[in-house]
Enzyme design. Structure first.
Site, PDB file in Angstrom:
ATOM      1  CB  CYS A   1     -22.135 -34.929  58.245  1.00  0.00           C
ATOM      2  SG  CYS A   1     -23.869 -34.542  58.492  1.00  0.00           S
TER       3      CYS A   1
ATOM      4  CG  HIS B   1     -22.516 -39.510  59.792  1.00  0.00           C
ATOM      5  ND1 HIS B   1     -21.656 -38.788  60.590  1.00  0.00           N
ATOM      6  CD2 HIS B   1     -23.579 -38.724  59.561  1.00  0.00           C
ATOM      7  CE1 HIS B   1     -22.185 -37.604  60.833  1.00  0.00           C
ATOM      8  NE2 HIS B   1     -23.358 -37.535  60.220  1.00  0.00           N
TER       9      HIS B   1
ATOM     10  CD  GLU C   1     -18.796 -41.085  60.955  1.00  0.00           C
ATOM     11  OE1 GLU C   1     -18.696 -41.097  59.716  1.00  0.00           O
ATOM     12  OE2 GLU C   1     -19.540 -40.290  61.570  1.00  0.00           O
TER      13      GLU C   1
HETATM   14  N1  GLN Z   1     -26.784 -30.458  60.889  1.00  0.00           N
HETATM   15  C1  GLN Z   1     -25.388 -30.282  61.168  1.00  0.00           C
HETATM   16  C2  GLN Z   1     -24.927 -28.915  60.674  1.00  0.00           C
HETATM   17  O1  GLN Z   1     -25.603 -28.266  59.940  1.00  0.00           O
HETATM   18  C3  GLN Z   1     -24.555 -31.381  60.549  1.00  0.00           C
HETATM   19  C4  GLN Z   1     -24.999 -32.719  61.103  1.00  0.00           C
HETATM   20  C5  GLN Z   1     -23.938 -33.763  61.161  1.00  0.00           C
HETATM   21  O2  GLN Z   1     -22.734 -33.501  61.023  1.00  0.00           O
HETATM   22  N2  GLN Z   1     -24.347 -34.965  61.446  1.00  0.00           N
HETATM   23  O3  GLN Z   1     -23.883 -28.465  61.037  1.00  0.00           O
END
Ligand code: GLN
Length: 194
Positions: A78, A171, A173
């Protein structure tokens, strides 16, 4: 085998637990010098703008460039994927460029539009069912020719690898399934074996 989890901000504790289930020792990395003591690194989700600010403040950028140049595996989930990408949109921001993908931040909707979906990952030629949880996730808009796409959601890559760099838009995890972490542990084991 010691695997670091970047612990500046975000959900590093669950990654450490997933690594433990794969038999790897997790080390919370808070200072760049700690990178010298680990064989691989997970860059967890969180807020990429906050992570960037802290990385610049603490001198992590050069240390990560060295770590990557040494061929040590890095897994970004992410926000971690956003930091590792070649190009970031919505808005544009600095990224390390360790994997040849272009991403758009927050492309799957806001926090309340977070969702869970079923997919399939192709790892070492075998298909694995996968539960994928997306939280304000980035979308991979484009992936270069040397990027291997390991899973997709609605046509877009959501799990991808280029050499020693693995990225997930979701995610892994947050589920009990350690398949993706086990795959990353194998990448680290291969990189450390002589
Ligand atoms: N929206 C976050 C970003 O742009 C990332 C979200 C996440 O890591 N769950 O940095």
């Amino acid at each position: 085998m010691k695997i670091g989890v970047l612990a500046l901000q975000g959900d590093f504790a669950l990654h450490a637990a997933a690594l433990a289930r794969c038999g790897a020792e997790a080390v919370e990395v808070r200072m760049p010098a700690q990178l010298a003591g680990v064989d691989g690194l997970i860059m967890p989700g969180g807020e990429s703008t906050t992570l960037l600010k802290l990385m610049h403040e603490w001198g992590f950028v050069a240390a990560l460039e060295k770590f990557h140049a040494e061929g040590k595996p890095i897994f970004g989930t992410c926000a971690g994927l956003i930091l590792l990408a070649r190009e970031v949109a919505n808005p544009e921001q600095f990224s390390l460029g360790f994997i040849d993908v272009a991403v758009e931040r927050n492309a799957y909707g806001r926090q309340r539009e977070s969702f869970e979906t079923q997919g399939t990952a192709t790892l070492d030629g075998a298909a694995h069912p996968l539960t994928m949880i997306f939280i304000r996730a980035p979308r991979i808009l484009a992936a270069g020719p040397s990027v291997e796409v390991l899973a997709r959601h609605q046509g877009a890559p959501v799990l991808a690898r280029e050499g020693s760099v693995l990225v997930a838009a979701f995610h892994p995890e947050l589920t009990d399934d350690a398949t993706i972490h086990a795959y990353f542990c194998r990448m680290v084991a291969e990189a450390t074996s002589p």
